[in-house]
Write an enzyme that holds these catalytic residues in place. Sequence first.
Site, mmCIF file in Angstrom:
data_model
loop_
_atom_site.group_PDB
_atom_site.id
_atom_site.type_symbol
_atom_site.label_atom_id
_atom_site.label_comp_id
_atom_site.label_asym_id
_atom_site.label_seq_id
_atom_site.Cartn_x
_atom_site.Cartn_y
_atom_site.Cartn_z
ATOM 1 N N HIS A 1 0.941 -0.958 -0.083
ATOM 2 C CA HIS A 1 -0.335 0.208 -0.197
ATOM 3 C C HIS A 1 0.800 1.373 -0.049
ATOM 4 O O HIS A 1 0.282 1.922 0.278
ATOM 5 C CB HIS A 1 -0.607 -0.039 1.432
ATOM 6 C CG HIS A 1 -1.582 -1.289 1.482
ATOM 7 N ND1 HIS A 1 -3.420 -0.991 0.670
ATOM 8 C CD2 HIS A 1 -2.120 -2.144 1.389
ATOM 9 C CE1 HIS A 1 -3.757 -1.616 0.792
ATOM 10 N NE2 HIS A 1 -3.160 -2.527 0.847
ATOM 11 N N ASP B 1 -1.212 -5.137 5.526
ATOM 12 C CA ASP B 1 -1.995 -5.909 5.484
ATOM 13 C C ASP B 1 -1.136 -6.095 3.923
ATOM 14 O O ASP B 1 -0.806 -5.159 3.071
ATOM 15 C CB ASP B 1 -2.935 -5.432 5.322
ATOM 16 C CG ASP B 1 -3.781 -3.706 4.815
ATOM 17 O OD1 ASP B 1 -2.135 -3.177 5.032
ATOM 18 O OD2 ASP B 1 -4.568 -3.884 3.738
ATOM 19 N N GLU B 2 -1.873 -6.838 3.530
ATOM 20 C CA GLU B 2 -2.024 -7.634 1.492
ATOM 21 C C GLU B 2 -0.838 -6.718 1.095
ATOM 22 O O GLU B 2 -0.549 -6.415 0.168
ATOM 23 C CB GLU B 2 -3.239 -6.369 0.807
ATOM 24 C CG GLU B 2 -4.475 -7.081 1.777
ATOM 25 C CD GLU B 2 -5.768 -5.459 0.970
ATOM 26 O OE1 GLU B 2 -6.362 -6.133 0.307
ATOM 27 O OE2 GLU B 2 -5.619 -4.918 1.035
ATOM 28 N N VAL B 3 0.296 -7.820 1.738
ATOM 29 C CA VAL B 3 1.487 -7.573 0.981
ATOM 30 C C VAL B 3 1.747 -8.473 -0.452
ATOM 31 O O VAL B 3 1.518 -10.039 0.251
ATOM 32 C CB VAL B 3 2.403 -7.814 2.157
ATOM 33 C CG1 VAL B 3 3.647 -7.055 1.650
ATOM 34 C CG2 VAL B 3 3.024 -7.086 2.780
#
Length: 533
Positions: A267, A327-329
């Site tokens: 992100h 989050d969400e790597v």
Amino acid sequence: MAELMFAVPLLLLTLGLSSGQQSSSLWPLPQKVQSSEVSFKIIGSSFSIVDARESSAGPSCNVLQNAYRRYYEYMFGGNRRRWQNKNRQTGPSELSQLQVWITSPDSECDGYPSITADESYELSVDQPFAVLKAPNVWGALHGLETFSQLVYEDDYGAKSINSTKISDFPRFAHRGILLDSSRHFLPIKVILTTLETMAMNKFNVFHWHIVDDQSFPYLSRTFPQLSQKGAYHPYTHVYTPADVKMVVEFARLRGIRVISEFDTPGHTQSWGKGQPNLLTPCYTGAGPSGTFGPVNPTLNSTYDFMKQFFQEISSVFPDAYIHLGGDEVDFSCWRSNPDIKTFMVQQGFGDDYKKLESFYIQKLLDIVAATNKGYMIWQEVFDNGVKLKPDTLIHVWKGTQEKYQDEMANITSAGYRTLLSSPWYLNRISLGQDWRNYYKADPQDFKGTEEQKKLVIGGEACLWGEYVDATNLTPRLWPRASAVGERLWSAMDVKDLNDAFNRLSMHRCRMVERGIPAEPLIYSYCPREYNGI
Ligand SMILES: *[C@@H]1O[C@H](CO)[C@@H](O)[C@H](O)[C@H]1NC(C)=O
Ligand SMILES: *[C@@H]1O[C@H](CO)[C@@H](O)[C@H](O)[C@H]1NC(C)=O
Ligand SMILES: *[C@@H]1O[C@H](CO)[C@@H](O)[C@H](O)[C@H]1NC(C)=O
């Protein structure tokens, strides 16, 4: 005029809007309420909110003085003041004063609210005056809100309040709202409106998801290039140090903590524009593709940057916690890059990119811990087995009910404190009364021991910004977030949907009356409708 006032209760009954209903519109419902049918008139021109003589907070306490003015305005403001005669005597059935009594030696007037703050208060509405007792200003703020909610009005604008005793405290210490100012820039005004409305719903944490892939509106003193290059516009779409200060102080005056989130290593596309070599170059075949992935965890310069950056953040945001995301790597870019592969071999990580992520997060956590801040992180960091400090707060956001309950059980059985957002993604909209589902979800509803349940510190309603900017933010958030507000404040057994519907309908009208465009639950009307401006 006097005759008209006596005629009022009858008229109200024929309209089916009894004053009893009006006076039971408390939201969120306090822990203990004893109300009676003894009612007092309450008249703006002869009513005042004052410090009790015994109070440890004096006239220099800005938090209280501001709040007295604010709540007086909520109760008597607008253009409907009918009694302007300052010299009139108060009648025998009239309430003329609310005395606010801060009972601890340290009123916390000049401090910031914190996760350990005592937010309790006791309110007694009776003659000769009402008394609001609280250990410190944070509890007093909640008590003022409750007092203002007890005041009800007949069709002619005459106001009354019933004799009432309330003793109240929150069920959870962390009651948050997440706003996302990266997907769309949110002007300061809509952020302040949110804080204002949060106070009406007894929320106490503003989680500011301030930057993300799409834009970097935070103006950093240390690295001004980040917003210069990464904001949607370098001057009009940024939060200056003065803006941030204003938000933090506005929040403090309402008993709200501001927790900023600077999410890494994923992100972070917008970070890369102003900070060369921070992101990982992705490869197609043998050469760089010109696109970038997550933060490059293999370079020392990355950690030098993070150290300076988070030193700044830790002084700009006074709260004891920083949200570090995590989050969400997406591993595909790391996987494509030959330098990263070499590093993986050197470190003995094999092909396990979770280990690389952990390597990065570990270093980041050490950097932030050195600034004396605590940290919050999204659940993936726990899921991926990163070693965490015991006081880490783990934020659960993924999954269906079954999944998130399982996750809460796993986190708490590992001994960590946690908070829930999965059922409260308010950016997801559907036709109808979706507030009911938000209301039914309970953060302690999972399989676990009493000890585990105690590790749940609360939750946050999230309004992600992909489809939200200042045009639709407020009506999308309220009163749907109010349902989460009551779940996090009121006792566990407060879950009657019909009663909640009645009170929430009235609470929504109260927000509308205070100038907040909170959307309707279903067909209905408010005594004074939002006028569309
Ligand atoms: C407040 O008092 C009025 C009468 O004065 C009564 O009708 C009403 O039920 C009372 N409300 C509550 C919540 O007790
Ligand atoms: C990075 O830092 C480590 C530890 O301080 C050091 O051993 C290493 O040589 C540094 N690498 C470079 C390329 O400077
Ligand atoms: C919780 O832990 C168990 C046992 O390690 C695991 O099987 C399960 O997938 C975990 N649940 C979640 C939601 O991660």
